[in-house]
Design a protein around this motif. Sequence first.
Motif, PDB file in Angstrom:
ATOM      1  N   ASP A 234       0.843  -1.190   0.000  1.00  0.00           N
ATOM      2  CA  ASP A 234       0.000   0.000   0.000  1.00  0.00           C
ATOM      3  C   ASP A 234       0.881   1.243   0.000  1.00  0.00           C
ATOM      4  N   CYS A 235       0.201   2.390  -0.082  1.00  0.00           N
ATOM      5  CA  CYS A 235       0.833   3.706   0.006  1.00  0.00           C
ATOM      6  C   CYS A 235       1.969   3.855  -1.000  1.00  0.00           C
ATOM      7  N   ARG A 236       3.078   4.421  -0.598  1.00  0.00           N
ATOM      8  CA  ARG A 236       4.120   4.734  -1.574  1.00  0.00           C
ATOM      9  C   ARG A 236       4.826   3.504  -2.120  1.00  0.00           C
ATOM     10  N   TYR A 237       4.685   2.361  -1.472  1.00  0.00           N
ATOM     11  CA  TYR A 237       5.360   1.149  -1.939  1.00  0.00           C
ATOM     12  C   TYR A 237       4.541   0.388  -2.981  1.00  0.00           C
TER      13      TYR A 237
ATOM     14  N   ASP B 120      -8.225  -0.190   2.166  1.00  0.00           N
ATOM     15  CA  ASP B 120      -8.630   0.955   2.991  1.00  0.00           C
ATOM     16  C   ASP B 120      -8.443   0.711   4.485  1.00  0.00           C
ATOM     17  N   VAL B 121      -7.840  -0.439   4.836  1.00  0.00           N
ATOM     18  CA  VAL B 121      -7.561  -0.771   6.230  1.00  0.00           C
ATOM     19  C   VAL B 121      -6.192  -0.215   6.615  1.00  0.00           C
TER      20      VAL B 121
ATOM     21  N   CYS C  26      -2.043   2.931   6.115  1.00  0.00           N
ATOM     22  CA  CYS C  26      -1.561   2.032   5.066  1.00  0.00           C
ATOM     23  C   CYS C  26      -1.860   0.576   5.418  1.00  0.00           C
ATOM     24  N   ALA C  27      -2.310  -0.161   4.417  1.00  0.00           N
ATOM     25  CA  ALA C  27      -2.577  -1.593   4.593  1.00  0.00           C
ATOM     26  C   ALA C  27      -1.366  -2.384   4.140  1.00  0.00           C
ATOM     27  N   TYR C  28      -0.290  -2.273   4.898  1.00  0.00           N
ATOM     28  CA  TYR C  28       0.948  -2.962   4.524  1.00  0.00           C
ATOM     29  C   TYR C  28       0.819  -4.479   4.693  1.00  0.00           C
TER      30      TYR C  28
ATOM     31  N   ALA D  58     -11.157 -11.735   8.835  1.00  0.00           N
ATOM     32  CA  ALA D  58      -9.872 -11.152   8.434  1.00  0.00           C
ATOM     33  C   ALA D  58      -9.882  -9.669   8.764  1.00  0.00           C
ATOM     34  N   ARG D  59      -9.049  -9.281   9.694  1.00  0.00           N
ATOM     35  CA  ARG D  59      -9.083  -7.907  10.191  1.00  0.00           C
ATOM     36  C   ARG D  59      -7.777  -7.578  10.896  1.00  0.00           C
TER      37      ARG D  59
END
Length: 279
Positions: free
Chosen positions: A190-193, A217-218, A228-230, A248-249
């Motif tokens: 997620d995010c910049r990666y 969106d988690v 970020c959902a890394y 799953a959370r």
Amino acid sequence: MKQTTMGFRLVLLVSMATVVMCNLKIASFNIKWLSVNKVANNNTITIIKRVLQRYDIISLIEVREDHAIHNLVQSLNMDNKDNPYGVLVSKKLGRSVHYTESYAVLYRMNSVFVQEVYQHPDHADVFAREPYTVLFHSLDSRPANFLYIVLHTQPTDTPAELDHMVSAYDNITNEMGIQNAIIAGDLNADCRYLSHTRHDHSLLFTDSRFTWLIDSDVDTTVSTSSDCAYDRFIVAGDVKNSVVPNSARVYNFQLDMNLTYNETIAVSDHFPIEMELSS
């Protein structure tokens, strides 16, 4: 003789009726530089153990020292003598001599059996930390046999590593003879990666064999300045049909244990992700 047989059958039926099948609770946790010093901190190790005790299987990422994970499991089992944990630790992984880490997989020995362990042979060096796989046999879930594949991508190479994970899955499943799998870990997805566009075009996402369970969106991070959902779960094979809906959370142990930010960040900058397989 007839009365004895009927009595035996009655006892057997009663015994079977008292067996309670439980969902298998599975997690993954980037624990951020697990070291001997970290485990030696009484407050921190107490929090970590409370997190680990929630699960039947959990992978720990960024294990820096083997002594640290073994000390942690020893302390954990002092509190779980009737249902102890086993642990498997990968070799040291990483391209830099200045930084290496291991994967550790903890499992409740009363719930699952380890059938085989496999380290993906990354001959082309496409992974900074090649996937580590455990073939489990579960007493409580369906499918009974499944692969638990741990991965921690290199942030700067995340898109390429996720693409290569498809061929790695093919190698692992061909080697171990089973398609049922859970891919888990800090995928930096997620995010910049990994932008949303790159995510949507990732081979690991577009291949219909794979289902991603943690939505983009988690937020799996502790920091209040990031969203970020890394950390992700990706399932394949019959595992897809056995995931308990909405299980799953992210497990926000800061909120659940009423911790301060400093207490939480001392444990990790990530929250664990968790899921359940139905019995």
